[in-house]
Design an enzyme around this catalytic site. Structure first.
Site, PDB file in Angstrom:
ATOM      1  N   GLY A 182       1.142  -1.262   0.112  1.00  0.00           N
ATOM      2  CA  GLY A 182       0.311  -0.077   0.356  1.00  0.00           C
ATOM      3  C   GLY A 182       0.662   1.274   0.125  1.00  0.00           C
ATOM      4  N   CYS A 183       1.739   1.347   0.641  1.00  0.00           N
ATOM      5  CA  CYS A 183       2.548   2.535   0.502  1.00  0.00           C
ATOM      6  C   CYS A 183       3.471   2.520  -0.362  1.00  0.00           C
ATOM      7  CB  CYS A 183       3.480   2.186   2.140  1.00  0.00           C
ATOM      8  SG  CYS A 183       2.857   2.143   3.676  1.00  0.00           S
ATOM      9  N   THR A 184       3.778   1.156  -1.170  1.00  0.00           N
ATOM     10  CA  THR A 184       4.395   1.678  -2.488  1.00  0.00           C
ATOM     11  C   THR A 184       3.444   1.838  -2.717  1.00  0.00           C
ATOM     12  OG1 THR A 184       5.577  -0.192  -1.986  1.00  0.00           O
ATOM     13  CG2 THR A 184       5.922   0.826  -4.418  1.00  0.00           C
TER      14      THR A 184
END
Length: 150
Positions: free
Chosen positions: A43-45
């Site tokens: 998700g952060c990527t």
């Protein structure tokens, strides 16, 4: 958590290259600070890459971009290099800045409670006043959410 109308908290830290970054550096500019739970997670990527892929549109609207998590600066450096981000990443291991923004909170995942970073984006005007808080970030449409109503 910071709200619309709140002033940009004062902070000083270092980015992925070890360069000092201060909140005062952004006065006179529109600023987007996005807080993400952990570098190199799916998700952060997706969120960080979506912002990077749309950096020219964000810059065209006058935004300076900063990403921040509780990861060590060394982890931020690897994340930054791996994806070629065109904006700085700050690692706040002490959680001091995360707490000033109110994003270091109790989380619950699969029945387990733990402290972590709430995925949140704050937008500030040139005077350092918060104009928007995005607390339901869509990781694959993060830039679109920032640009909405800009």
């Amino acid at each position: 958590m910071l709200n619309v109308g709140d002033k940009l908290p004062e902070f000083e830290s270092v980015n992925q290259d070890g360069e000092t970054v201060k909140s005062s550096d952004f006065l006179g500019k529109k600023l987007v600070i996005f807080f993400f739970p952990k570098a190199n997670t799916p998700g952060c990527t997706a969120e960080a890459c979506d912002i990077n892929d749309n950096i020219s549109l964000l810059q065209k609207e006058g935004y300076q971009i900063v990403g921040m998590s509780a990861d060590p600066v060394s982890v931020q450096k690897k994340f930054h290099v791996k994806f070629g981000f065109q904006y700085p990443l700050i690692g706040d291991e002490s959680k001091e800045i995360l707490e000033k923004f109110g994003v270091w909170q109790m989380k619950n995942f699969m029945g387990r409670e733990y402290m972590g970073v709430m995925r949140t984006t704050f937008i500030f005007d040139e005077k350092g006043i918060c104009t928007r808080v995005i607390d339901k970030v869509k990781t694959k449409d993060a830039a679109k959410q920032i640009l909405k109503n800009s």
